[in-house]
Design an enzyme around this catalytic site. Sequence first.
Site: not given
Lengths: 141, 141
Positions: A13, A85, A136
């Site tokens: 994502h 992010h 991430e």
Amino acid sequence: MKEIISSVGKLNHIAIAVPSIQIASDMWKKALGANISAPQILTDHGVKVIFVEAPNTKVELLEPLNENSPISRFLEKNPNGGMHHICYEVKNLKSASKKLEAVGARILGDGLPKIGAHGNPVIFLNPKDFSGTLIELEEIE
Amino acid sequence: MKEIISSVGKLNHIAIAVPSIQIASDMWKKALGANISAPQILTDHGVKVIFVEAPNTKVELLEPLNENSPISRFLEKNPNGGMHHICYEVKNLKSASKKLEAVGARILGDGLPKIGAHGNPVIFLNPKDFSGTLIELEEIE
């Protein structure tokens, strides 16, 4: 024949911090015809989340639940919202961490995985090592 | 059964502006094991580009070619680099534009498609209408 060696997996994502996921998701839906998930409250992470689905990945809209949310601090600097992010899937966070360490890429916090917003172990990498982008890594078996 | 109605297509790429695509792509490669394309010079767009491939989408690292590049102006505000825009594929830019107009979402510039970095018609949407995120729509038949 081109050989492709890649240890990062899918881009899971792109997280976007927004002052209001209601306003943001309405626009994504009405203007772009995107399919929007029901909102989820993630108390432990201090955020309300909505997923904007695309056929190959998703945008995660994040709204802070309170002033202590990490997203609140981001919105202080970016009052209109902004990209926060990106998250890549990895098969094994331990071997990914070793590789990062070997090249001097720093993991935020104490370097150990935490349980992320989707219930899987995650680490966040220091944006200074990736030209300003917060990455991430999420372990997905 | 859940019905999915979506007029935006795949998320084609996430564009990240960086001061040096050499430094950035080296880190993506070494630390994350990502597959990196050969650099391309796009003189008309004032950028040097490298693609960081993921199995489902790609990150586009952008380095300005000169001071007049739109990426130079972005880097003045974000000297370390940062996420610049996301790009969705659409089948028909004309019908996408009508839908945007109908809900008051503004297209940057004169509102007409330009030829984008990949040779396809593109438009960019006003980030103010999308909670601070710059969205590119690229017509891919």
